[in-house]
Design a protein around this motif. Structure first.
Motif, PDB file in Angstrom:
ATOM      1  N   GLU A 202       0.808  -1.206   0.000  1.00  0.00           N
ATOM      2  CA  GLU A 202       0.000   0.000   0.000  1.00  0.00           C
ATOM      3  C   GLU A 202       0.848   1.267   0.000  1.00  0.00           C
ATOM      4  O   GLU A 202       0.499   2.255  -0.650  1.00  0.00           O
ATOM      5  CB  GLU A 202      -0.947   0.002   1.213  1.00  0.00           C
ATOM      6  CG  GLU A 202      -2.021  -1.057   1.126  1.00  0.00           C
ATOM      7  CD  GLU A 202      -3.072  -0.891   2.215  1.00  0.00           C
ATOM      8  OE1 GLU A 202      -3.056   0.153   2.900  1.00  0.00           O
ATOM      9  OE2 GLU A 202      -3.909  -1.801   2.368  1.00  0.00           O
ATOM     10  N   GLN A 203       1.957   1.248   0.729  1.00  0.00           N
ATOM     11  CA  GLN A 203       2.831   2.425   0.748  1.00  0.00           C
ATOM     12  C   GLN A 203       3.407   2.696  -0.629  1.00  0.00           C
ATOM     13  O   GLN A 203       3.476   3.845  -1.081  1.00  0.00           O
ATOM     14  CB  GLN A 203       3.963   2.223   1.758  1.00  0.00           C
ATOM     15  CG  GLN A 203       3.493   2.229   3.198  1.00  0.00           C
ATOM     16  CD  GLN A 203       4.647   2.106   4.177  1.00  0.00           C
ATOM     17  OE1 GLN A 203       5.812   2.159   3.772  1.00  0.00           O
ATOM     18  NE2 GLN A 203       4.332   1.932   5.446  1.00  0.00           N
ATOM     19  N   GLY A 204       3.833   1.648  -1.304  1.00  0.00           N
ATOM     20  CA  GLY A 204       4.368   1.819  -2.647  1.00  0.00           C
ATOM     21  C   GLY A 204       3.337   2.358  -3.615  1.00  0.00           C
ATOM     22  O   GLY A 204       3.638   3.199  -4.473  1.00  0.00           O
TER      23      GLY A 204
ATOM     24  N   THR B 156      -8.063   3.224  -1.042  1.00  0.00           N
ATOM     25  CA  THR B 156      -9.459   2.820  -0.884  1.00  0.00           C
ATOM     26  C   THR B 156      -9.677   1.344  -1.194  1.00  0.00           C
ATOM     27  O   THR B 156     -10.695   0.776  -0.792  1.00  0.00           O
ATOM     28  CB  THR B 156     -10.371   3.668  -1.778  1.00  0.00           C
ATOM     29  OG1 THR B 156      -9.955   3.541  -3.145  1.00  0.00           O
ATOM     30  CG2 THR B 156     -10.277   5.145  -1.382  1.00  0.00           C
ATOM     31  N   SER B 157      -8.720   0.728  -1.903  1.00  0.00           N
ATOM     32  CA  SER B 157      -8.770  -0.718  -2.122  1.00  0.00           C
ATOM     33  C   SER B 157      -7.378  -1.207  -2.479  1.00  0.00           C
ATOM     34  O   SER B 157      -6.582  -0.477  -3.074  1.00  0.00           O
ATOM     35  CB  SER B 157      -9.768  -1.086  -3.225  1.00  0.00           C
ATOM     36  OG  SER B 157      -9.306  -0.638  -4.491  1.00  0.00           O
ATOM     37  N   PHE B 158      -7.084  -2.454  -2.113  1.00  0.00           N
ATOM     38  CA  PHE B 158      -5.766  -3.022  -2.396  1.00  0.00           C
ATOM     39  C   PHE B 158      -5.885  -4.539  -2.425  1.00  0.00           C
ATOM     40  O   PHE B 158      -6.455  -5.151  -1.522  1.00  0.00           O
ATOM     41  CB  PHE B 158      -4.760  -2.606  -1.329  1.00  0.00           C
ATOM     42  CG  PHE B 158      -3.355  -3.064  -1.609  1.00  0.00           C
ATOM     43  CD1 PHE B 158      -2.536  -2.348  -2.469  1.00  0.00           C
ATOM     44  CD2 PHE B 158      -2.869  -4.218  -1.031  1.00  0.00           C
ATOM     45  CE1 PHE B 158      -1.246  -2.779  -2.751  1.00  0.00           C
ATOM     46  CE2 PHE B 158      -1.578  -4.660  -1.299  1.00  0.00           C
ATOM     47  CZ  PHE B 158      -0.770  -3.935  -2.157  1.00  0.00           C
ATOM     48  N   SER B 159      -5.315  -5.145  -3.474  1.00  0.00           N
ATOM     49  CA  SER B 159      -5.368  -6.602  -3.596  1.00  0.00           C
ATOM     50  C   SER B 159      -4.003  -7.235  -3.779  1.00  0.00           C
ATOM     51  O   SER B 159      -3.893  -8.457  -3.820  1.00  0.00           O
ATOM     52  CB  SER B 159      -6.260  -6.992  -4.785  1.00  0.00           C
ATOM     53  OG  SER B 159      -5.632  -6.632  -6.008  1.00  0.00           O
TER      54      SER B 159
ATOM     55  N   TYR C 148      -6.661   7.339  -8.511  1.00  0.00           N
ATOM     56  CA  TYR C 148      -5.966   6.554  -9.536  1.00  0.00           C
ATOM     57  C   TYR C 148      -6.224   5.063  -9.348  1.00  0.00           C
ATOM     58  O   TYR C 148      -6.158   4.541  -8.232  1.00  0.00           O
ATOM     59  CB  TYR C 148      -4.459   6.807  -9.468  1.00  0.00           C
ATOM     60  CG  TYR C 148      -4.061   8.204  -9.887  1.00  0.00           C
ATOM     61  CD1 TYR C 148      -3.975   8.558 -11.228  1.00  0.00           C
ATOM     62  CD2 TYR C 148      -3.769   9.179  -8.935  1.00  0.00           C
ATOM     63  CE1 TYR C 148      -3.618   9.839 -11.612  1.00  0.00           C
ATOM     64  CE2 TYR C 148      -3.402  10.467  -9.309  1.00  0.00           C
ATOM     65  CZ  TYR C 148      -3.333  10.783 -10.647  1.00  0.00           C
ATOM     66  OH  TYR C 148      -2.983  12.060 -11.028  1.00  0.00           O
ATOM     67  N   GLN C 149      -6.488   4.397 -10.474  1.00  0.00           N
ATOM     68  CA  GLN C 149      -6.544   2.943 -10.506  1.00  0.00           C
ATOM     69  C   GLN C 149      -5.157   2.467 -10.934  1.00  0.00           C
ATOM     70  O   GLN C 149      -4.661   2.850 -11.995  1.00  0.00           O
ATOM     71  CB  GLN C 149      -7.598   2.462 -11.509  1.00  0.00           C
ATOM     72  CG  GLN C 149      -9.005   2.975 -11.268  1.00  0.00           C
ATOM     73  CD  GLN C 149      -9.623   2.430 -10.004  1.00  0.00           C
ATOM     74  OE1 GLN C 149      -9.307   1.313  -9.574  1.00  0.00           O
ATOM     75  NE2 GLN C 149     -10.507   3.203  -9.386  1.00  0.00           N
ATOM     76  N   LEU C 150      -4.519   1.672 -10.088  1.00  0.00           N
ATOM     77  CA  LEU C 150      -3.161   1.202 -10.350  1.00  0.00           C
ATOM     78  C   LEU C 150      -3.139  -0.316 -10.523  1.00  0.00           C
ATOM     79  O   LEU C 150      -3.938  -1.034  -9.922  1.00  0.00           O
ATOM     80  CB  LEU C 150      -2.221   1.589  -9.205  1.00  0.00           C
ATOM     81  CG  LEU C 150      -2.101   3.081  -8.864  1.00  0.00           C
ATOM     82  CD1 LEU C 150      -1.256   3.271  -7.613  1.00  0.00           C
ATOM     83  CD2 LEU C 150      -1.511   3.846 -10.029  1.00  0.00           C
ATOM     84  N   LYS C 151      -2.179  -0.766 -11.346  1.00  0.00           N
ATOM     85  CA  LYS C 151      -1.999  -2.192 -11.579  1.00  0.00           C
ATOM     86  C   LYS C 151      -0.513  -2.523 -11.521  1.00  0.00           C
ATOM     87  O   LYS C 151       0.329  -1.741 -11.976  1.00  0.00           O
ATOM     88  CB  LYS C 151      -2.573  -2.572 -12.947  1.00  0.00           C
ATOM     89  CG  LYS C 151      -2.514  -4.055 -13.281  1.00  0.00           C
ATOM     90  CD  LYS C 151      -3.143  -4.329 -14.646  1.00  0.00           C
ATOM     91  CE  LYS C 151      -3.097  -5.813 -14.993  1.00  0.00           C
ATOM     92  NZ  LYS C 151      -3.710  -6.062 -16.332  1.00  0.00           N
ATOM     93  N   TRP C 152      -0.194  -3.671 -10.953  1.00  0.00           N
ATOM     94  CA  TRP C 152       1.205  -4.099 -10.876  1.00  0.00           C
ATOM     95  C   TRP C 152       1.592  -4.696 -12.217  1.00  0.00           C
ATOM     96  O   TRP C 152       1.094  -5.738 -12.629  1.00  0.00           O
ATOM     97  CB  TRP C 152       1.379  -5.124  -9.753  1.00  0.00           C
ATOM     98  CG  TRP C 152       2.806  -5.462  -9.472  1.00  0.00           C
ATOM     99  CD1 TRP C 152       3.481  -6.577  -9.865  1.00  0.00           C
ATOM    100  CD2 TRP C 152       3.755  -4.657  -8.754  1.00  0.00           C
ATOM    101  NE1 TRP C 152       4.783  -6.524  -9.434  1.00  0.00           N
ATOM    102  CE2 TRP C 152       4.980  -5.367  -8.742  1.00  0.00           C
ATOM    103  CE3 TRP C 152       3.676  -3.422  -8.120  1.00  0.00           C
ATOM    104  CZ2 TRP C 152       6.114  -4.866  -8.131  1.00  0.00           C
ATOM    105  CZ3 TRP C 152       4.813  -2.924  -7.502  1.00  0.00           C
ATOM    106  CH2 TRP C 152       6.006  -3.640  -7.506  1.00  0.00           C
TER     107      TRP C 152
END
Length: 275
Positions: free
Chosen positions: A105-107, A189-192, A226-230
Motif C-alpha cells: 500500500e505504501q508503494g 481505498t482498495s488493495f489486492s 488513480y486505478q493502479l496495476k502491478w
C-alpha cells in the motif's frame, strides 16, 4: 472527466474580506495600550522545552538500543540515526519520474503521488515530454490507447489560447508558465496486491506569471483517484477520476506580484515523494 478539464475554467483569488491589524514588536500599540510580552516569553519557553525534549528523546533512541559500550568515540559518532519509518524510498527514475515502488500500500501511494505530479506538470504541454510521461506512468496498453487523446487535448488550439499559451504549448515571451501539483495526502481505498485504488488530495498552481499576463497564477484544490496495476515489477496507472476539493477557507493574504511569483517558481523546485 475529460482530459484537461482541470484547467478549462479560470478563477481568481478569494478572501474573507476581513483585515488584520499588525501590532509593533516594541512600544505601545496604535491604540495606546502598552504591549504585554510576558505571555510571549512564556510561550517561547514552553516551545523551547518541547523542542529540547523531542531532541533528547531522538538522541536517546539513536543507535537502536545498542548495548556495546566498548567502542571508540569515533565509532559512536558515526553510528546511524534512527531509520525513518515506512518502506525504503525508490532509488530509480525513468524520464525523471521516480519508479520502482514497493508492492504494497505504501508503494502504491508513492506511485500515485509522483505520477500525479508528473501528469500535472508543465511538461505535459510539450509533445515529446508528454509522450515520455504518459509512457512512464501508464500501463503499456493503456498508454498506447490514451496517447492520441492526450495529444488532442494538450495540442488543441482553443484550449492553449484560453490558458494563454502559444500554439506550441510554450509561454509567450516575457512570461513563465506555471503548472504544479502540491500533494497534501493520499488514501488507499482498495488493495489486492496486484491492483490498488489510491486517492490523491492536492492543491494545484496554474497560470502565467509575468508582465501582461491575462491568466495570473491561481490556486485550486482537487482529489484525483488513480486505478493502479502491478505491471512488470512496478505500479502503473490504468484509469483515474477527478473531483473538486476538499477546499480550505482562504486567508486574507495579499497576492504576490508577477515578479515575485516568477522568481519563486524558478528558484523553488518540486519534490518527489515516497512513504
Amino acid at each position: 472527466m475529460s482530459l484537461g478539464d482541470e484547467h478549462e475554467a479560470s478563477g481568481g483569488y478569494g478572501g474573507t474580506g476581513q483585515t488584520r491589524t499588525r501590532l509593533p514588536d516594541t512600544g505601545p500599540d496604535p491604540y495606546g495600550t502598552p504591549r504585554r510580552r510576558s505571555s510571549s516569553r512564556s510561550l517561547v519557553t514552553v516551545v523551547g522545552v518541547v523542542v529540547l525534549l523531542i531532541a533528547a528523546i531522538a538522541f536517546a533512541n539513536r543507535g537502536g538500543g545498542d548495548s556495546d559500550t566498548g567502542g571508540s568515540g569515533s565509532d559512536k559518532a558515526s553510528s546511524a540515526a534512527t531509520a525513518p519509518s515506512g518502506e525504503r524510498p525508490v532509488v530509480s527514475k525513468a524520464e525523471g519520474i521516480p519508479t520502482g515502488y514497493a508492492r504494497n500500500e505504501q508503494g502504491a501511494q508513492s506511485a500515485a503521488t509522483n505520477y500525479g505530479i508528473a501528469l500535472g506538470s508543465a511538461d505535459m504541454y510539450n509533445t515529446e515530454k508528454r509522450h515520455a510521461i504518459v509512457n512512464t506512468v501508464y500501463a503499456p496498453d493503456v498508454a498506447a490507447a490514451q496517447l492520441p487523446a492526450f495529444d488532442q487535448v494538450y495540442s488543441r488550439a482553443s484550449f492553449l489560447e484560453k490558458i494563454g499559451l502559444n500554439k506550441d504549448g510554450a509561454a509567450p515571451s516575457g512570461q513563465t508558465f506555471v503548472s504544479r501539483v502540491i500533494p497534501v495526502g493520499t488514501k488507499v481505498t482498495s488493495f489486492s496486491g496486484s491492483t490498488a485504488t489510491v486517492a490523491l488530495w492536492y492543491t494545484s498552481l496554474f497560470g502565467l506569471s509575468g508582465d501582461g499576463s491575462k491568466n495570473p497564477v491561481t490556486e485550486s484544490w482537487y482529489t484525483t483517484t488513480y486505478q493502479l496495476k502491478w505491471v512488470d515489477g512496478d505500479w502503473k496507472i490504468t484509469d483515474f477520476t477527478q473531483e473538486d476539493g476538499p477546499v480550505p477557507v482562504g486567508r486574507d493574504q495579499r497576492a504576490s506580484t508577477a515578479e515575485d511569483m516568477t522568481k519563486a517558481v524558478e528558484e523553488y523546485g518540486g519534490y518527489t515523494y515516497a512513504r
